[in-house]
Design an enzyme around this catalytic site. Structure first.
Site, PDB file in Angstrom:
ATOM      1  N   ARG A   1      42.466  15.918   3.238  1.00 45.53           N
ATOM      2  CA  ARG A   1      42.129  16.868   4.078  1.00 45.53           C
ATOM      3  C   ARG A   1      43.170  17.523   5.245  1.00 45.53           C
ATOM      4  O   ARG A   1      44.154  18.086   5.426  1.00 45.53           O
ATOM      5  CB  ARG A   1      40.275  16.858   4.532  1.00 45.53           C
ATOM      6  CG  ARG A   1      40.559  17.671   5.163  1.00 45.53           C
ATOM      7  CD  ARG A   1      39.011  17.577   6.284  1.00 45.53           C
ATOM      8  NE  ARG A   1      38.415  17.603   6.975  1.00 45.53           N
ATOM      9  CZ  ARG A   1      38.403  18.110   8.223  1.00 45.53           C
ATOM     10  NH1 ARG A   1      39.246  16.473   9.344  1.00 45.53           N
ATOM     11  NH2 ARG A   1      37.906  18.494   9.790  1.00 45.53           N
TER      12      ARG A   1
ATOM     13  N   SER B   1      51.730   3.129  -6.540  1.00 43.86           N
ATOM     14  CA  SER B   1      52.339   3.789  -6.584  1.00 43.86           C
ATOM     15  C   SER B   1      53.846   4.617  -5.520  1.00 43.86           C
ATOM     16  O   SER B   1      54.146   5.250  -5.858  1.00 43.86           O
ATOM     17  CB  SER B   1      51.177   4.669  -6.007  1.00 43.86           C
ATOM     18  OG  SER B   1      49.799   4.705  -7.092  1.00 43.86           O
TER      19      SER B   1
ATOM     20  N   THR C   1      43.934   1.562  -0.828  1.00 44.65           N
ATOM     21  CA  THR C   1      43.862   0.789  -1.594  1.00 44.65           C
ATOM     22  C   THR C   1      42.762   0.366  -1.299  1.00 44.65           C
ATOM     23  O   THR C   1      43.153  -0.354   0.371  1.00 44.65           O
ATOM     24  CB  THR C   1      44.674  -0.173  -2.490  1.00 44.65           C
ATOM     25  OG1 THR C   1      44.218  -1.739  -3.016  1.00 44.65           O
ATOM     26  CG2 THR C   1      46.185  -0.264  -1.382  1.00 44.65           C
TER      27      THR C   1
ATOM     28  N   ASP D   1      42.100  -3.549  -1.489  1.00 49.36           N
ATOM     29  CA  ASP D   1      42.665  -4.454  -1.364  1.00 49.36           C
ATOM     30  C   ASP D   1      43.258  -4.946  -0.337  1.00 49.36           C
ATOM     31  O   ASP D   1      43.691  -5.968   0.643  1.00 49.36           O
ATOM     32  CB  ASP D   1      43.644  -5.160  -1.876  1.00 49.36           C
ATOM     33  CG  ASP D   1      43.098  -4.597  -3.705  1.00 49.36           C
ATOM     34  OD1 ASP D   1      41.713  -4.499  -3.418  1.00 49.36           O
ATOM     35  OD2 ASP D   1      43.727  -5.026  -4.982  1.00 49.36           O
TER      36      ASP D   1
ATOM     37  N   ASP E   1      46.114  -5.452   0.588  1.00 44.91           N
ATOM     38  CA  ASP E   1      47.481  -6.116   0.436  1.00 44.91           C
ATOM     39  C   ASP E   1      49.076  -5.261   0.241  1.00 44.91           C
ATOM     40  O   ASP E   1      49.956  -5.668  -0.155  1.00 44.91           O
ATOM     41  CB  ASP E   1      47.575  -5.995  -1.297  1.00 44.91           C
ATOM     42  CG  ASP E   1      47.288  -4.637  -2.008  1.00 44.91           C
ATOM     43  OD1 ASP E   1      46.996  -3.943  -1.622  1.00 44.91           O
ATOM     44  OD2 ASP E   1      47.546  -5.207  -3.320  1.00 44.91           O
TER      45      ASP E   1
ATOM     46  N   ARG F   1      21.397 -11.996   1.165  1.00 40.25           N
ATOM     47  CA  ARG F   1      21.240 -13.397   1.956  1.00 40.25           C
ATOM     48  C   ARG F   1      18.997 -13.930   1.843  1.00 40.25           C
ATOM     49  O   ARG F   1      19.110 -14.640   1.886  1.00 40.25           O
ATOM     50  CB  ARG F   1      21.598 -13.358   3.438  1.00 40.25           C
ATOM     51  CG  ARG F   1      21.137 -14.754   4.145  1.00 40.25           C
ATOM     52  CD  ARG F   1      21.813 -14.403   5.480  1.00 40.25           C
ATOM     53  NE  ARG F   1      23.490 -14.171   5.340  1.00 40.25           N
ATOM     54  CZ  ARG F   1      23.900 -15.959   4.983  1.00 40.25           C
ATOM     55  NH1 ARG F   1      23.514 -16.753   4.693  1.00 40.25           N
ATOM     56  NH2 ARG F   1      25.230 -15.395   5.593  1.00 40.25           N
TER      57      ARG F   1
ATOM     58  N   ARG G   1      42.857  -8.940  -6.656  1.00 38.91           N
ATOM     59  CA  ARG G   1      43.657  -9.733  -7.401  1.00 38.91           C
ATOM     60  C   ARG G   1      44.173 -10.975  -6.540  1.00 38.91           C
ATOM     61  O   ARG G   1      44.382 -11.742  -7.153  1.00 38.91           O
ATOM     62  CB  ARG G   1      44.026  -9.103  -8.354  1.00 38.91           C
ATOM     63  CG  ARG G   1      43.690  -8.039  -9.495  1.00 38.91           C
ATOM     64  CD  ARG G   1      43.652  -7.508 -10.618  1.00 38.91           C
ATOM     65  NE  ARG G   1      44.465  -6.513  -9.125  1.00 38.91           N
ATOM     66  CZ  ARG G   1      44.943  -5.228 -10.017  1.00 38.91           C
ATOM     67  NH1 ARG G   1      44.946  -4.762 -11.654  1.00 38.91           N
ATOM     68  NH2 ARG G   1      45.142  -3.998  -9.255  1.00 38.91           N
TER      69      ARG G   1
ATOM     70  N   LYS H   1      18.675 -24.608   2.885  1.00 39.19           N
ATOM     71  CA  LYS H   1      18.748 -24.808   1.825  1.00 39.19           C
ATOM     72  C   LYS H   1      19.351 -23.842   0.785  1.00 39.19           C
ATOM     73  O   LYS H   1      18.563 -23.709   0.151  1.00 39.19           O
ATOM     74  CB  LYS H   1      17.442 -24.769   1.587  1.00 39.19           C
ATOM     75  CG  LYS H   1      16.260 -25.951   1.912  1.00 39.19           C
ATOM     76  CD  LYS H   1      15.110 -26.178   1.939  1.00 39.19           C
ATOM     77  CE  LYS H   1      13.974 -27.222   2.235  1.00 39.19           C
ATOM     78  NZ  LYS H   1      13.264 -27.197   3.066  1.00 39.19           N
ATOM     79  N   HIS H   2      19.587 -22.133   1.517  1.00 37.77           N
ATOM     80  CA  HIS H   2      20.267 -21.405   0.780  1.00 37.77           C
ATOM     81  C   HIS H   2      21.834 -21.498   0.578  1.00 37.77           C
ATOM     82  O   HIS H   2      21.949 -21.492   2.502  1.00 37.77           O
ATOM     83  CB  HIS H   2      19.874 -20.519   1.167  1.00 37.77           C
ATOM     84  CG  HIS H   2      19.672 -19.720   2.310  1.00 37.77           C
ATOM     85  ND1 HIS H   2      18.809 -20.277   3.783  1.00 37.77           N
ATOM     86  CD2 HIS H   2      20.687 -19.128   3.280  1.00 37.77           C
ATOM     87  CE1 HIS H   2      19.600 -19.579   4.463  1.00 37.77           C
ATOM     88  NE2 HIS H   2      20.193 -19.519   4.429  1.00 37.77           N
TER      89      HIS H   2
END
Ligand code: ADP
Ligand code: F6P
Length: 319
Positions: free
Chosen positions: A21, A105, A125, A127, A129, A154, A171, A214-215
């Site tokens: 845009r 790209s 992207t 990522d 990265d 959770r 990745r 406990k979690h």
């Protein structure tokens, strides 16, 4: 420059539409004609071009994905494919191109620049990265999507006293895992940039159990291992009831966050300004909250660096 084109390529990311845009509206503001190329480099070679007016990019700033659609195209990696695209561009009177995509790209954008066609890249992207920019378009939205999932996981993890492994995308870069792990309060984060140490993860789980917890939630970037493999090892070594969630492509979709709409708008406008100024072979980036233009070749040759201090912070806050 009187006529420019824009395309999206590689994996889509939220905020690409905001950038499209901005390219269109800034271009028209600068008295340019703007053409949309459908399906990335495949469309560039096929001449799959559509004129984009002010109205054609209305009502898209809030939409995920890309209205131009995207593709992966092997033929464009070859010189013959690039020359074909170049001829199509020239036949259509197009003088400059904005490529929104990831590092793959950008290799294509650099190839076009080397064939003397003015091209500017926008890092899109989830990522995060890409070197030379603090953020890529779509990363913030993806992290928010993951945090939303962690919050929900959770709830059930606490109710059942279970350990959850959540596999996220990335990745080669652990940014999604690290940021969502930190912001979501995960107990451990496994990223490709650091060596995986299962002994440490198991020791941390056992220590927190001793304290009465406990979690737990463990985030693993797909580049490290699969969530299922990590879940199996944890169950074998601790005996804890463990569940695994692979978030997958939901991380790529959804309405872009305010940040990604801002970033897409700024980067799109900056890309057009650069073309208008006669620049080529540049990537638009954001550094210290400022728009910058860096050489595409630098962005490609340098390595994106994940923030190790953030990783240490995540570890110290999840004891
Ligand atoms: P991303 O841009 O998200 O990293 P890919 O790595 O799949 O995604 O690359 C997208 C497309 O960019 C490829 O399908 C191909 O058309 C083009 N591309 C990738 N590498 C090159 C290259 N070395 N030369 C020219 N084009 C390339
Ligand atoms: O590059 C973005 C990304 O989402 C990666 O994190 C992921 O591994 C990959 O794309 C998946 O791509 P696809 O399923 O489109 O091949």
């Amino acid at each position: 420059m009187k006529k420019i084109a824009v395309l999206t390529s590689g994996g889509d990311s939220p905020g690409m539409n905001a950038a499209i845009r901005a390219v269109v509206r800034r271009g028209i503001f600068k008295k340019m004609e703007v053409i949309g190329v459908k399906h990335g480099y495949q469309g560039l070679m096929d001449g799959d071009y559509v004129p984009l007016g002010l109205g054609s990019v209305g009502d898209i700033i809030q939409r995920g994905g890309t209205i131009l659609q995207t593709a992966r195209c092997e033929a464009f990696k070859e010189l013959a494919g690039q020359r074909l695209a170049l001829n199509r561009l020239k036949d259509s009177g197009i003088e400059g191109l904005v490529v929104i995509g990831g590092d793959g790209s950008f290799n294509g954008a650099l190839a076009l620049t080397r064939l003397e066609f003015p091209t500017i890249g926008i890092p899109g992207t989830i990522d995060n990265d890409i070197a030379c920019t603090d953020m890529t378009l779509g990363f913030d939205t993806a992290v928010n999507t993951v945090i939303d999932a962690i919050d929900k996981i959770r709830d059930t993890a606490t109710s059942h006293d279970r350990t959850y492994v959540v596999e996220v995308m990335g990745r080669h870069a652990g940014d999604i895992a690290l940021w969502s792990g930190l912001a979501g309060g995960a107990e451990s984060v496994l990223i490709p940039e650091t060596e995986m140490n299962m002994d440490d993860i198991v020791a941390r789980l056992l220590a927190s159990q001793k304290r009465g917890k406990k979690h737990s939630i463990i985030i693993v970037a797909e580049g490290v291992s699969t969530g299922h493999k990590i879940g199996e090892v944890i169950h074998e070594r601790t005996g804890f009831e463990t569940r695994v969630t692979v978030l997958g492509h939901i991380q790529r979709g959804g309405s872009p966050s305010a940040y990604d709409r801002m970033l897409g708008s700024q980067m799109g406008a900056k890309a057009v300004d650069l073309l208008a100024e006669g620049e080529r072979g540049k990537m638009v980036g954001i550094q210290n909250n400022q728009m910058v233009a860096v050489d595409l070749s630098d962005a490609l040759s340098q390595e994106h660096k994940l923030s190790l201090p953030l990783y240490e912070l995540a570890r110290s806050l999840s004891i």
